[in-house]
Design a protein around this motif. Structure first.
Motif, PDB file in Angstrom:
ATOM      1  N   ASP A 152      20.283  10.305   8.271  1.00 10.53           N
ATOM      2  CA  ASP A 152      19.473  11.504   7.591  1.00 10.53           C
ATOM      3  C   ASP A 152      17.978  11.084   7.618  1.00 10.53           C
ATOM      4  N   TYR A 153      17.193  11.864   8.009  1.00 11.93           N
ATOM      5  CA  TYR A 153      15.920  11.921   7.976  1.00 11.93           C
ATOM      6  C   TYR A 153      15.293  12.156   6.533  1.00 11.93           C
ATOM      7  N   VAL A 154      14.508  11.435   5.897  1.00  8.64           N
ATOM      8  CA  VAL A 154      13.992  11.597   4.712  1.00  8.64           C
ATOM      9  C   VAL A 154      12.644  11.379   4.510  1.00  8.64           C
ATOM     10  N   LEU A 155      11.890  12.532   3.804  1.00  8.83           N
ATOM     11  CA  LEU A 155      10.655  12.583   3.269  1.00  8.83           C
ATOM     12  C   LEU A 155      10.453  11.499   2.106  1.00  8.83           C
ATOM     13  N   ALA A 156       9.793  10.560   2.236  1.00 14.01           N
ATOM     14  CA  ALA A 156       9.963   9.459   1.008  1.00 14.01           C
ATOM     15  C   ALA A 156       8.486   8.827   1.060  1.00 14.01           C
ATOM     16  N   TYR A 157       8.289   8.001   0.015  1.00 14.26           N
ATOM     17  CA  TYR A 157       6.991   7.492  -0.273  1.00 14.26           C
ATOM     18  C   TYR A 157       7.067   5.671  -0.346  1.00 14.26           C
ATOM     19  N   GLY A 158       7.602   5.328   0.661  1.00 15.78           N
ATOM     20  CA  GLY A 158       7.837   3.879   0.809  1.00 15.78           C
ATOM     21  C   GLY A 158       6.591   3.068   1.155  1.00 15.78           C
ATOM     22  N   GLY A 159       5.601   3.878   1.395  1.00 17.89           N
ATOM     23  CA  GLY A 159       4.325   2.913   1.703  1.00 17.89           C
ATOM     24  C   GLY A 159       4.087   2.099   3.117  1.00 17.89           C
ATOM     25  N   TRP A 160       3.164   1.196   3.042  1.00 12.94           N
ATOM     26  CA  TRP A 160       3.011   0.574   4.567  1.00 12.94           C
ATOM     27  C   TRP A 160       3.810  -0.461   4.684  1.00 12.94           C
ATOM     28  N   GLN A 161       5.312  -0.228   4.901  1.00 14.86           N
ATOM     29  CA  GLN A 161       6.413  -1.014   5.170  1.00 14.86           C
ATOM     30  C   GLN A 161       7.356  -0.558   6.271  1.00 14.86           C
ATOM     31  N   ASP A 162       8.220  -1.426   6.602  1.00 12.23           N
ATOM     32  CA  ASP A 162       9.405  -1.078   7.606  1.00 12.23           C
ATOM     33  C   ASP A 162      10.511  -0.399   6.679  1.00 12.23           C
ATOM     34  N   TYR A 163      10.938  -1.300   5.746  1.00 17.60           N
ATOM     35  CA  TYR A 163      12.253  -0.967   4.944  1.00 17.60           C
ATOM     36  C   TYR A 163      11.881  -0.980   3.533  1.00 17.60           C
ATOM     37  N   HIS A 164      12.509  -0.094   2.575  1.00 16.40           N
ATOM     38  CA  HIS A 164      12.649   0.058   1.351  1.00 16.40           C
ATOM     39  C   HIS A 164      13.774   0.546   0.745  1.00 16.40           C
ATOM     40  N   ILE A 165      14.068   0.148  -0.399  1.00 16.95           N
ATOM     41  CA  ILE A 165      15.287   0.405  -1.273  1.00 16.95           C
ATOM     42  C   ILE A 165      15.011   1.501  -2.235  1.00 16.95           C
ATOM     43  N   THR A 166      15.678   2.617  -2.394  1.00 14.31           N
ATOM     44  CA  THR A 166      14.969   3.507  -3.605  1.00 14.31           C
ATOM     45  C   THR A 166      16.177   4.152  -3.934  1.00 14.31           C
ATOM     46  N   ALA A 167      16.033   4.931  -5.313  1.00 13.65           N
ATOM     47  CA  ALA A 167      17.129   5.590  -6.002  1.00 13.65           C
ATOM     48  C   ALA A 167      16.946   7.061  -5.401  1.00 13.65           C
ATOM     49  N   GLY A 168      16.071   7.392  -4.582  1.00 13.35           N
ATOM     50  CA  GLY A 168      15.565   8.520  -3.860  1.00 13.35           C
ATOM     51  C   GLY A 168      15.263   9.825  -4.619  1.00 13.35           C
ATOM     52  N   LYS A 169      14.884   9.431  -5.909  1.00 15.29           N
ATOM     53  CA  LYS A 169      14.390  10.803  -6.852  1.00 15.29           C
ATOM     54  C   LYS A 169      13.391  11.319  -6.300  1.00 15.29           C
ATOM     55  N   GLU A 170      12.449  10.431  -5.494  1.00 13.34           N
ATOM     56  CA  GLU A 170      11.113  11.408  -4.954  1.00 13.34           C
ATOM     57  C   GLU A 170      11.330  11.601  -3.594  1.00 13.34           C
ATOM     58  N   ILE A 214       0.790  -1.207   0.171  1.00 14.79           N
ATOM     59  CA  ILE A 214      -0.034  -0.139   0.025  1.00 14.79           C
ATOM     60  C   ILE A 214       0.892   1.267   0.072  1.00 14.79           C
ATOM     61  N   ILE A 215       0.469   2.072  -0.805  1.00 15.61           N
ATOM     62  CA  ILE A 215       1.303   3.321  -0.952  1.00 15.61           C
ATOM     63  C   ILE A 215       1.025   4.227   0.281  1.00 15.61           C
ATOM     64  N   GLY A 216       1.888   5.415   0.316  1.00 18.34           N
ATOM     65  CA  GLY A 216       1.741   6.243   1.201  1.00 18.34           C
ATOM     66  C   GLY A 216       3.346   7.248   1.748  1.00 18.34           C
ATOM     67  N   GLY A 217       2.972   8.386   1.927  1.00 20.25           N
ATOM     68  CA  GLY A 217       4.221   9.230   2.363  1.00 20.25           C
ATOM     69  C   GLY A 217       4.562   8.791   3.680  1.00 20.25           C
ATOM     70  N   SER A 218       5.927   9.042   3.867  1.00 20.83           N
ATOM     71  CA  SER A 218       6.710   8.474   4.972  1.00 20.83           C
ATOM     72  C   SER A 218       7.784   9.026   5.336  1.00 20.83           C
ATOM     73  N   VAL A 219       8.256   9.294   6.521  1.00 24.57           N
ATOM     74  CA  VAL A 219       9.243   9.945   7.027  1.00 24.57           C
ATOM     75  C   VAL A 219      10.328   8.770   7.605  1.00 24.57           C
ATOM     76  N   CYS A 220      11.492   8.722   6.967  1.00 28.69           N
ATOM     77  CA  CYS A 220      12.150   7.469   7.017  1.00 28.69           C
ATOM     78  C   CYS A 220      13.517   7.894   7.605  1.00 28.69           C
ATOM     79  N   ARG A 221      14.332   6.868   8.112  1.00 29.82           N
ATOM     80  CA  ARG A 221      15.933   7.319   8.300  1.00 29.82           C
ATOM     81  C   ARG A 221      16.850   6.474   7.314  1.00 29.82           C
ATOM     82  N   VAL A 222      17.685   6.960   6.878  1.00 26.63           N
ATOM     83  CA  VAL A 222      18.943   6.145   5.836  1.00 26.63           C
ATOM     84  C   VAL A 222      19.615   5.223   6.891  1.00 26.63           C
ATOM     85  N   GLU A 223      19.560   4.043   6.467  1.00 30.13           N
ATOM     86  CA  GLU A 223      20.127   2.863   7.165  1.00 30.13           C
ATOM     87  C   GLU A 223      21.618   2.801   6.573  1.00 30.13           C
ATOM     88  N   SER A 224      21.347   2.777   5.156  1.00 36.01           N
ATOM     89  CA  SER A 224      22.714   2.559   4.392  1.00 36.01           C
ATOM     90  C   SER A 224      22.560   3.265   3.082  1.00 36.01           C
TER      91      SER A 224
END
Ligand code: NDP
Length: 340
Positions: A89-107, A69-79
């Motif tokens: 770093d704290y990051v505003l991301a669109y990782g959705g309803w999950q603990d972890y995700h990997i992204t190229a970070g464009k969004e 499920i999609i959604g905006g999230s505030v995440c921290r960079v693990e690596s």
């Protein structure tokens, strides 16, 4: 990695059966050059997510069965293997309803190592805040002395619409579900009046508190609230059409006279009103900077207040989301998945 995926499309109100709660492993080694591994701290729950669960054609692509499920999230960079982000770093991301995700970070937007209120990026300083600001000021064009009406008055969009309208010198009438929310809108957000939409006399009471009619109706909910507003709209009224949350779980047209379109059209024509739908991310995202600067200043100067409801526990996500669509939330709803 815990995550919720779409198991089946909801018919009416979403149920637990529409979601799969899964646990899958995420391998930190699989982060490629240019990518980051993010851990979700705060997950935003927003009404638009209901639309994505349905397969009705819309401005945005629907979720497929099996999608997270999609959604905006505030995440921290693990690596990170992306020079724009470093670990922690704290990051505003669109990782959705999950603990972890990997992204190229464009969004993603990097919020730095120590943002004052990281979760604000999901509300007052993010998409809902920008919606209120742009919808009211660029479409509603409120002028001092005019009457502005907005429902979902204690939610992130409604509460900010009302407060910005007050800053602009308007008379502001809120509509909310229940006495407690109405009192809060008046006492904390400074609304001149706030009425309960569950009150059977809503239409009469609204007419009483709007003796000079309504100049701007910021549409968040539709349904009965719109019925009460319609006869009170003034000549040259503006209606920023933002959302109609009262109908998001609807499975059929509401009961009553089937075709009210001629009535609506003739009112729009004779009163020369302006109704304009908008999607903040499509229509106003290029002006985000203006909004961000102004809203930050208002926060600093104590001109606007913000109410958040932060719920601990990822397992509560589905229940809280269901509640959001029927008004059980009180303020901007955010799920906290884990410690900062
Ligand atoms: P809120 O946090 O305010 O939550 C939705 C609220 O809607 C509920 O808390 C409830 O408040 C109210 N509601 C639910 N059912 C009804 C009903 N039958 N009648 C009246 N009110 C009802 O949400 P947001 O502030 O995030 O969003 C507000 C609106 O803005 C939504 O329609 C959303 O879809 C829209 N939106 C549109 C955007 C765009 O770009 N166009 C962007 C962002 C949001 P209460 O208990 O007070 O009734």
């Amino acid at each position: 990695n815990r995550r919720f995926t779409l198991k089946s499309r909801p018919h009416g109100e979403p149920t637990n059966e529409n979601f799969n709660f899964e646990s899958v492993s995420v391998n930190p080694e699989s982060v490629k050059d240019g990518e980051v591994l993010l851990r979700t701290i705060y997950l935003s729950l927003d009404p638009y997510m209901r639309g994505r669960m349905s397969d009705r054609k819309s401005y945005a692509k629907s979720l497929e069965i099996g999608d997270v499920i999609i959604g905006g999230s505030v995440c921290r960079v693990e690596s990170s293997k992306n020079p724009k982000f470093t670990e922690g770093d704290y990051v505003l991301a669109y990782g959705g309803w999950q603990d972890y995700h990997i992204t190229a970070g464009k969004e993603c937007i990097n919020l730095g190592k120590d943002p004052k209120q990281p979760s604000y990026a999901l509300g007052i300083l993010g998409m809902p805040g920008c919606t209120a600001y742009m919808g009211l000021l660029k479409i509603g064009e409120p002028k001092a002395g005019e009457t502005v009406v907005v429902a979902a008055a204690t939610g992130p969009v409604g509460s900010l619409v009302g407060q910005i309208a007050k800053i602009k010198g308007c008379r502001v009438i809120g509509i909310a579900g229940g006495k407690e929310k109405c009192e809060y809108a008046k006492k904390e957000f400074g609304f001149d009046e706030c009425l309960d939409h569950k009150d059977e006399k809503l239409a009469e009471k609204l007419a009483e508190v709007c003796p000079k009619g309504i100049d701007v109706y910021f549409e968040n909910v539709g349904g009965k609230v719109f019925d009460a507003v319609l006869p009170l709209l003034n000549t040259k009224a503006r209606i920023p059409l933002c959302g109609m949350v009262s109908g998001y779980n609807a499975t059929e047209l509401p009961k009553g006279p089937v075709d009210r379109l001629p009535l609506l059209e003739s009112m729009i024509l004779s009163k020369r009103m302006r109704v304009q739908g908008f999607i903040v991310t499509l229509d106003f995202w290029d002006q985000f900077g203006e909004f961000y600067q102004q809203m930050s200043t208002w926060i600093q100067d104590g001109k606007v207040k913000y109410l958040e409801q932060i719920v601990d526990g990822f397992d509560k996500t589905v229940d809280e989301f269901r509640g959001l669509l029927v008004g059980k939330n009180f303020g901007k709803l955010v799920i906290r998945l884990g410690p900062d």
